[in-house]
Design an enzyme around this catalytic site. Structure first.
Site, PDB file in Angstrom:
ATOM      1  N   ALA A  88       0.810  -1.215   0.000  1.00 21.92           N
ATOM      2  CA  ALA A  88       0.000   0.000   0.000  1.00 21.92           C
ATOM      3  C   ALA A  88       0.845   1.268   0.000  1.00 21.92           C
ATOM      4  O   ALA A  88       0.426   2.287  -0.549  1.00 21.92           O
ATOM      5  CB  ALA A  88      -0.946  -0.001   1.199  1.00 21.92           C
ATOM      6  N   THR A  89       2.019   1.229   0.604  1.00 23.75           N
ATOM      7  CA  THR A  89       2.871   2.427   0.603  1.00 23.75           C
ATOM      8  C   THR A  89       3.262   2.804  -0.821  1.00 23.75           C
ATOM      9  O   THR A  89       3.175   3.973  -1.217  1.00 23.75           O
ATOM     10  CB  THR A  89       4.128   2.203   1.467  1.00 23.75           C
ATOM     11  OG1 THR A  89       3.743   2.104   2.835  1.00 23.75           O
ATOM     12  CG2 THR A  89       5.109   3.363   1.316  1.00 23.75           C
ATOM     13  N   ASN A 169      -5.456   3.725  10.644  1.00 21.84           N
ATOM     14  CA  ASN A 169      -4.603   2.641  11.110  1.00 21.84           C
ATOM     15  C   ASN A 169      -4.321   2.681  12.605  1.00 21.84           C
ATOM     16  O   ASN A 169      -3.977   1.663  13.202  1.00 21.84           O
ATOM     17  CB  ASN A 169      -3.274   2.650  10.344  1.00 21.84           C
ATOM     18  CG  ASN A 169      -2.551   3.977  10.453  1.00 21.84           C
ATOM     19  OD1 ASN A 169      -3.060   5.009  10.030  1.00 21.84           O
ATOM     20  ND2 ASN A 169      -1.349   3.968  11.024  1.00 21.84           N
ATOM     21  N   GLN A 197      -6.228  -0.750   5.654  1.00 24.43           N
ATOM     22  CA  GLN A 197      -6.860  -1.323   6.843  1.00 24.43           C
ATOM     23  C   GLN A 197      -8.302  -1.765   6.593  1.00 24.43           C
ATOM     24  O   GLN A 197      -8.934  -2.329   7.496  1.00 24.43           O
ATOM     25  CB  GLN A 197      -6.838  -0.305   7.993  1.00 24.43           C
ATOM     26  CG  GLN A 197      -5.461   0.121   8.445  1.00 24.43           C
ATOM     27  CD  GLN A 197      -4.695  -0.978   9.162  1.00 24.43           C
ATOM     28  OE1 GLN A 197      -5.264  -1.952   9.640  1.00 24.43           O
ATOM     29  NE2 GLN A 197      -3.370  -0.836   9.228  1.00 24.43           N
ATOM     30  N   SER A 217      -3.058  -3.619   0.493  1.00 23.49           N
ATOM     31  CA  SER A 217      -1.866  -4.239   1.085  1.00 23.49           C
ATOM     32  C   SER A 217      -2.139  -5.709   1.373  1.00 23.49           C
ATOM     33  O   SER A 217      -3.139  -6.048   2.003  1.00 23.49           O
ATOM     34  CB  SER A 217      -1.502  -3.510   2.381  1.00 23.49           C
ATOM     35  OG  SER A 217      -0.404  -4.134   3.012  1.00 23.49           O
ATOM     36  N   GLY A 218      -1.234  -6.586   0.950  1.00 26.23           N
ATOM     37  CA  GLY A 218      -1.414  -8.015   1.165  1.00 26.23           C
ATOM     38  C   GLY A 218      -1.261  -8.447   2.607  1.00 26.23           C
ATOM     39  O   GLY A 218      -2.019  -9.291   3.094  1.00 26.23           O
ATOM     40  N   HIS A 219      -0.287  -7.877   3.312  1.00 24.96           N
ATOM     41  CA  HIS A 219       0.016  -8.400   4.640  1.00 24.96           C
ATOM     42  C   HIS A 219      -0.952  -7.928   5.717  1.00 24.96           C
ATOM     43  O   HIS A 219      -0.837  -8.328   6.870  1.00 24.96           O
ATOM     44  CB  HIS A 219       1.466  -8.082   5.033  1.00 24.96           C
ATOM     45  CG  HIS A 219       1.727  -6.664   5.409  1.00 24.96           C
ATOM     46  ND1 HIS A 219       1.896  -6.274   6.713  1.00 24.96           N
ATOM     47  CD2 HIS A 219       1.873  -5.553   4.656  1.00 24.96           C
ATOM     48  CE1 HIS A 219       2.144  -4.967   6.755  1.00 24.96           C
ATOM     49  NE2 HIS A 219       2.125  -4.514   5.513  1.00 24.96           N
ATOM     50  N   CYS A 344       4.971   1.961  11.308  1.00 24.71           N
ATOM     51  CA  CYS A 344       5.898   2.671  10.424  1.00 24.71           C
ATOM     52  C   CYS A 344       6.632   3.808  11.121  1.00 24.71           C
ATOM     53  O   CYS A 344       7.627   4.308  10.622  1.00 24.71           O
ATOM     54  CB  CYS A 344       5.139   3.219   9.222  1.00 24.71           C
ATOM     55  SG  CYS A 344       4.389   1.935   8.208  1.00 24.71           S
TER      56      CYS A 344
END
Length: 395
Positions: A88-89, A169, A197, A217-219, A344
């Site tokens: 996502a970043t 988040n 999220q 985002s995958g994780h 982060c």
């Protein structure tokens, strides 16, 4: 042959009990079904999706194409609107910085976002501001969300983009994405949503067709780290006017070049499918955990940071009067793994910009703790958490 001392032979090799993991907003454990898929495409079907001359490459390409279908289905997009990224970043950066050239060419250099965004949005916006763009950050109301009326009031003729996260988040507060989308009706501004999220959790809001760009985002959905996507929805048959940040190779329609990580993409696809198919039972499971935690913490005088009627069921941000977050994390470290904000920025802790923007007192911000969990969370030591925090508050 060297013989180990007798004392060494008596040391148990059994794994020590680990603290319960309640930091899913930072990252999630990979679902075993996803891990199996990743391993298959990492160790057996290891072909390059760009290799068209043999079966290895063709199988890899077929799996990538299926993953596009799986990722897009969650948000009612089309497979060709999916651009795979590292997470996502990168997706946020591509969505924001990728519009800079179009903004400069058209004279549309007004960017609207919020004070409570992730740094992956705020820092690219800062970079655009240094290039002469007019960046306007809207404050949240006390409960932690930005109203659609505030967005509508900020719109100008030269507004290029509106960027608002779907779920915060830190607090878990759900932003009014559908209402903001409605407020943008009739305006040309591109609408970007950081869905890190929310993707795979909140289904309906992210299916709004007025969302032009959506970061995934995958994780965050029990997929592997290092993979994500940017959904680039067409509007009036036109794709968002993105310029690539990197060049070379031509992959992903030239927007994001580089050899596709097929194994990670396969994992993201499987994680997306599972998130969609199991959505209701997952939401029911995480809601039950939240109910138990809130019931244990409120008797301690806990202040819930973020309107509890607007927070996602898998996140809880709270402060206990008189309890410092760093002290609480140390006191709980053998019981539960938690955080006091975004992963982060946790390496050099600074007071939460999200809670500060909501106008919370400094003491409450300093005591803020974030608990976050998922459908795979099988054990939460609710009583132990409450006891440790009670002991700290009584000091």
């Amino acid at each position: 042959m060297t013989v180990a001392p007798a004392s060494d032979k008596t040391v148990s090799r059994a794994p020590r009990p680990r603290p319960a993991y309640l930091d899913h907003a930072a990252t999630t454990p990979v679902d075993p079904r996803v891990a199996d898929e990743v391993l298959t495409y990492m160790s057996y079907e290891f072909g390059n999706a760009g290799s068209r001359t043999h079966n290895y490459g063709q199988i890899a390409k077929k799996r990538v194409n299926r993953a596009r279908e799986e990722v897009s289905a969650v948000v009612a997009a089309t497979p060709d609107e999916v651009i795979f990224t590292s997470g996502a970043t990168e997706s946020d950066n591509l969505a924001i910085l990728g519009l800079a050239q179009h903004g400069e060419a058209t004279g549309k250099k007004h960017m609207i976002s919020t004070m409570i965004e992730h740094k992956a949005v705020l820092e690219p916006l800062e970079a655009l501001a240094s290039r002469g763009f007019d960046v306007e950050l809207l404050p949240p109301v006390e409960g932690g969300w930005v109203t659609a009326n505030a967005v509508a009031a900020a719109l100008r003729q030269d507004t290029l983009m509106v960027s608002v996260m779907a779920v915060n988040n830190e607090t878990g507060v759900i932003q009014p994405i559908e209402e903001i989308a409605s407020a943008l009706a009739g305006h040309d501004a591109l609408f970007h949503v950081d869905g890190a999220q929310a993707y795979g959790k909140l289904i309906k809001p992210l299916r709004d067709q007025r969302i032009d760009l959506l970061s995934v985002s995958g994780h965050k959905i029990s997929g592997p780290k290092g993979i994500g996507a940017l959904i680039t929805r067409r509007r009036d048959y036109k794709r968002p006017p993105l310029t690539p940040l990197m060049y070379g190779g031509g992959q992903e329609r030239g927007i994001r070049p580089g050899t596709l990580p097929v194994a990670l993409i396969a994992g993201l696809g499987t994680a997306a499918t599972l998130a969609l198919e199991e959505n209701q039972q997952r939401m029911d499971a995480v809601a039950a955990i939240k109910e138990a935690l809130v019931a244990a913490l409120l008797p301690l005088g806990a202040d819930l940071n973020g309107d509890p009627n607007r927070t996602i069921a898998s996140t809880l941000n709270f402060s206990i009067p008189g309890v410092d977050s760093e002290a609480a994390i140390v006191a709980l470290k053998d019981v539960v793994a938690i955080s006091n904000g975004s992963a982060c920025t946790s390496q050099s802790y600074n007071p939460s910009h999200v809670l500060a923007a909501a106008g919370l007192p400094e003491e409450r911000i300093a005591g803020a703790l974030r608990l976050s969990w998922g459908y795979s969370t099988s054990y939460v030591p609710v009583e132990a958490i409450a006891q440790r925090l009670r002991a700290l508050s009584n000091h």
